[in-house]
Scaffold this motif. Sequence first.
Motif, mmCIF file in Angstrom:
data_model
loop_
_atom_site.group_PDB
_atom_site.id
_atom_site.type_symbol
_atom_site.label_atom_id
_atom_site.label_comp_id
_atom_site.label_asym_id
_atom_site.label_seq_id
_atom_site.Cartn_x
_atom_site.Cartn_y
_atom_site.Cartn_z
ATOM 1 N N PHE A 153 -25.008 9.477 6.766
ATOM 2 C CA PHE A 153 -25.511 10.682 6.101
ATOM 3 C C PHE A 153 -24.536 11.840 6.302
ATOM 4 O O PHE A 153 -24.126 12.501 5.344
ATOM 5 C CB PHE A 153 -26.893 11.037 6.665
ATOM 6 N N GLU A 154 -24.150 12.082 7.548
ATOM 7 C CA GLU A 154 -23.265 13.205 7.854
ATOM 8 C C GLU A 154 -21.892 13.028 7.202
ATOM 9 O O GLU A 154 -21.341 13.977 6.649
ATOM 10 C CB GLU A 154 -23.124 13.364 9.360
ATOM 11 N N ALA A 155 -21.347 11.812 7.260
ATOM 12 C CA ALA A 155 -20.024 11.566 6.678
ATOM 13 C C ALA A 155 -20.031 11.795 5.171
ATOM 14 O O ALA A 155 -19.112 12.418 4.620
ATOM 15 C CB ALA A 155 -19.562 10.149 7.003
ATOM 16 N N GLU A 156 -21.066 11.303 4.492
ATOM 17 C CA GLU A 156 -21.136 11.465 3.037
ATOM 18 C C GLU A 156 -21.316 12.937 2.667
ATOM 19 O O GLU A 156 -20.694 13.426 1.720
ATOM 20 C CB GLU A 156 -22.266 10.625 2.457
ATOM 21 N N LYS A 157 -22.141 13.658 3.394
ATOM 22 C CA LYS A 157 -22.352 15.082 3.092
ATOM 23 C C LYS A 157 -21.076 15.878 3.324
ATOM 24 O O LYS A 157 -20.734 16.759 2.533
ATOM 25 C CB LYS A 157 -23.497 15.658 3.936
ATOM 26 N N ARG A 158 -20.355 15.575 4.384
ATOM 27 C CA ARG A 158 -19.094 16.285 4.643
ATOM 28 C C ARG A 158 -18.059 15.930 3.587
ATOM 29 O O ARG A 158 -17.271 16.782 3.176
ATOM 30 C CB ARG A 158 -18.606 15.978 6.050
ATOM 31 N N ARG A 159 -18.050 14.667 3.153
ATOM 32 C CA ARG A 159 -17.133 14.264 2.085
ATOM 33 C C ARG A 159 -17.404 15.065 0.820
ATOM 34 O O ARG A 159 -16.501 15.415 0.069
ATOM 35 C CB ARG A 159 -17.281 12.762 1.801
ATOM 36 N N MET A 160 -18.678 15.404 0.602
ATOM 37 C CA MET A 160 -19.073 16.186 -0.571
ATOM 38 C C MET A 160 -18.929 17.692 -0.317
ATOM 39 O O MET A 160 -19.355 18.494 -1.119
ATOM 40 C CB MET A 160 -20.525 15.854 -0.937
#
Length: 197
Positions: A153-160
């Motif tokens: 969750f955190e990795a995908e949100k930061r990627r976005m």
Amino acid sequence: MIAEKYLWQDSDLIVEFGAGYGCLCLLLLSAGFKGRYLIFDLPVFARVQTFYLQAHGHEVRMLPEQLSKFSQGVQGVYIAVNPRDLADALRELEEQAVRSCFIGMWSLAEAPRESRDPLRTLLPLFSSVMLGFHVTWGGIDNDEFVEEARRDFEAEKRRMRMKVTSKILTLPPEISSKDRYWIATSSPTSSRPLDEL
């Protein structure tokens, strides 16, 4: 209440996995939630939830029959009992810019791995997540499972390029040493801090 203060107020859509008899749904509707509330559960529980929510004056729409209303953003309660119907509804998250919240209170973490793992990978589609879970369940290490979900969750949100706040909350030992909550929220600009918890 954590859910009231941080997660549902800014959401257009709530998806609850395993809603028991529907009490959290009724609580949030009574507290003023005006969006779409989608419950995904077993058929027997869907009947109980339908009875309970209708007894409290709420219309309940079943998927896939009411998918067009769901897709059009018609507010209210929807229930899906088939994974395919849930997948069709979740595609809306990718196609529409909606603030969404996933809730799984002692449900997702009590499902078998073959049921929970595909849903874990979908959690980054949601703006916010709230899971209640036991440390272990059925021989599965839920701390590990939730930590994997949290990292994704955190990795995908930061990627976005989104701001993300994510916490694992542990109850005091005198209340319960085996229960935990994972609460996460994301925002393109800012989100309410969970530090005040």
